[in-house]
Design a protein around this motif. Structure first.
Motif, mmCIF file in Angstrom:
data_model
loop_
_atom_site.group_PDB
_atom_site.id
_atom_site.type_symbol
_atom_site.label_atom_id
_atom_site.label_comp_id
_atom_site.label_asym_id
_atom_site.label_seq_id
_atom_site.Cartn_x
_atom_site.Cartn_y
_atom_site.Cartn_z
ATOM 1 N N THR A 205 -12.579 4.196 27.622
ATOM 2 C CA THR A 205 -11.601 4.747 28.559
ATOM 3 C C THR A 205 -12.095 4.613 29.991
ATOM 4 O OG1 THR A 205 -10.824 6.324 26.905
ATOM 5 C CG2 THR A 205 -10.342 6.835 29.200
ATOM 6 N N SER A 247 -6.462 1.819 24.872
ATOM 7 C CA SER A 247 -6.497 3.201 25.350
ATOM 8 C C SER A 247 -5.090 3.736 25.509
ATOM 9 C CB SER A 247 -7.257 3.322 26.660
ATOM 10 O OG SER A 247 -7.346 4.676 27.053
ATOM 11 N N ARG A 252 -4.021 6.684 31.424
ATOM 12 C CA ARG A 252 -4.438 5.746 32.470
ATOM 13 C C ARG A 252 -3.501 5.819 33.673
ATOM 14 N NH1 ARG A 252 -4.818 0.269 29.227
ATOM 15 N NH2 ARG A 252 -5.007 -0.561 31.350
#
Length: 511
Positions: A205, A247, A252
């Motif tokens: 991540t 991810s 994000r």
């Protein structure tokens, strides 16, 4: 090995918790990445430094072999060798662990070979000084080693393609693939531990945050976030690479919109590296100490010229009572068969700290647990105990002079003596020669005859005799057959020279 895995797992658990509590929402992505990597390295390397205290690493070279050769069993004119292999619970656990590690390692290796094969066989093109492997939809876009797998089947504008390409180039330039390979190998080793998967996901991540941040700097509008939203519909990841779709896209996007952490927190984050390192080391050190303090205080009260220890699994049970007295009443169990080997510790400097200064010698019997009765096991385990502190070393750690190598008779050597043609040939020849004495059968006599002999430098045998026998009838037959058949041996070697070796062969007569 299990001690190492246990101690290192504690460090990994602390690291995973530290990340989830303190680092997950911080925007110092590179610093977070290095904190995770440092925490991983400390967790797996610190336990390797003196994993057991010095007193638990004593190497015993003065070993008294009880049975050197496999047992020969004679009964009703038949002879066979017994070579049953038994495993302790500790060994079974290690075997299962190693098997799973092997399977995960094979899977990891095959995944990499598959990708490398794809690289070799598929077309390539160069963009922005980076090699692109054209996948034609077989793989999504992702970075692997110094390459970028490029899914040319996706419909992207030039601007979108450039954004994704810069994202993957960021992975390559920052050598994120090294982190990923380290974590993939650690997942093979610590496959059983949930923390390793949390740490792996956390590190990936942070990689994505770093790459997103760099790619987003190319545009001042929301086009990069819109591109990420589109990727929600075809999310896919490769375990050994970085995909643009890797991810949770939502986290994000939120991280891109999130206000940067205050600069004073950077100092706090740097300090957290030292804090994290300290708590991991401290916790692991405390556990290591705890593993070695499990000693019964009654051991300190044992005194005498010799203290006897009976080793079962990874524990030693101690008593000042000599073996003959201790095993009184258990003669039917043939106590000499219960002992796999004896370890004589005569140097007081090698004694563990919990042994009294008034003790001059330690004699440790490595017991064959599978041959012990439950009653005898209970008697042994009632004694004060400690963790095993000795390690059997093949051969001897002593250095001998040429004169000693020429004249002395050895028991523990680098290369043992062996019958020419192999031990199976020896047993086959003995099977033809030996027979159960008729009179011994009539008198219902059975038991083991222990034949001791010396193999000389020229392969000849001398000093053959019976160390122990239930009856002279069985002893005579065992010696007669052995003297006739056991004539041609390959001599032992020690420290590069041919030496004499003393061996013991048990022959079991059973009706």
């Amino acid at each position: 090995m299990l001690s190492y895995l246990f101690i290192s797992s504690i460090g990994l658990t602390l690291l995973a918790l530290f990340y989830l509590i303190f680092l997950k929402r911080e925007t110092f992505f590179q610093l977070n990445r290095f904190t995770i990597l440092i925490g991983v390295m400390i967790s797996i390397l610190f336990p390797l430094l003196n994993i057991l205290p010095e007193e638990q690493q004593t190497v015993i070279a003065n070993t008294i072999p009880v049975i050197t050769l496999p047992v020969l069993q004679v009964g009703d004119l038949s002879l066979s060798t017994t070579s049953a292999v038994t495993l302790s619970d500790h060994e079974i656990a290690l075997l299962f662990y190693a098997s799973v590690v092997f399977l995960f390692t094979i899977k990891f290796t095959l995944s990499n070979l598959k990708l490398w094969k794809f690289i070799v066989r598929n077309p390539k093109e160069k963009r922005l000084n980076k090699q692109l492997i054209i996948t034609n939809g077989q793989y999504p876009t992702f970075a692997y080693l110094g390459y970028i797998f490029w899914d040319n089947s996706r419909k992207l504008s030039k601007h979108e393609a450039d954004l994704i390409l810069h994202h993957e180039i960021a992975h390559v330039k920052d050598f994120h693939f090294i982190d990923i390979f380290i974590m993939e190998l650690l997942k093979c080793i610590f496959w059983f531990h949930p923390a390793i998967y949390i740490i792996d996901a956390a590190l990936r991540t942070q990689h994505e945050y770093i790459a997103d941040q760099k790619a987003n700097q190319m545009t001042n509008d929301s086009s990069y976030r819109q591109l990420m939203v589109r990727s929600l519909f075809d999310e896919l990841s490769i375990s050994v690479g970085h995909g643009f779709q890797f991810s949770t896209i939502k986290s994000r996007i939120n991280m891109l919109k999130q206000q940067r952490s205050a600069q004073w927190k950077r100092v706090h984050s740097i300090f957290s590296i030292f804090f994290l390192s300290s708590i991991i080391v401290l916790a692991q050190a405390c556990v290591k100490d705890g593993l070695t303090t499990d000693v019964d205080p009654r051991i300190k009260d044992l005194q005498g010229d010799i203290v006897f220890g009976y080793a079962i699994d990874n524990e030693i049970y101690w008593t000042s009572e000599n073996m003959k007295t201790f095993f009184q009443g258990y003669e039917s169990e043939q106590t000499t068969d219960l002992i796999k080997q004896l370890e004589a510790v005569k140097d007081k400097n090698l004694f563990p700290s919990y042994i009294s200064e008034n003790v001059n010698n330690l004699l440790i019997a490595d017991m064959d647990k599978d041959k012990l009765s439950e009653k005898l096991i209970q008697k042994i385990k009632a004694l004060p105990s400690s963790r095993r502190f000795t390690t059997i070393k093949e051969g001897s750690s002593e250095t001998y002079t040429d004169e000693q190598l020429k004249n002395d008779v050895f028991e523990v050597v680098d290369q043992p003596a062996i019958y020419k043609g192999g031990m199976q040939k020896l047993y086959a020849q003995l099977a033809k020669e030996i027979s159960y004495p008729t009179k011994a059968k009539e008198l219902n006599i059975e038991g083991k005859v222990y034949i001791q002999f010396t193999v000389n430098q020229d392969g000849s045998l001398t000093d053959m005799k019976a160390l122990k026998s239930p009856d002279y009838l069985l002893e005579e037959e065992a010696l007669r057959a052995a003297q006739k058949v056991m004539t041609d041996w390959q001599p032992a070697e020690h420290q590069g020279q041919t030496v004499k070796q003393r061996l013991v062969m048990p022959i079991s007569f059973k009706l």
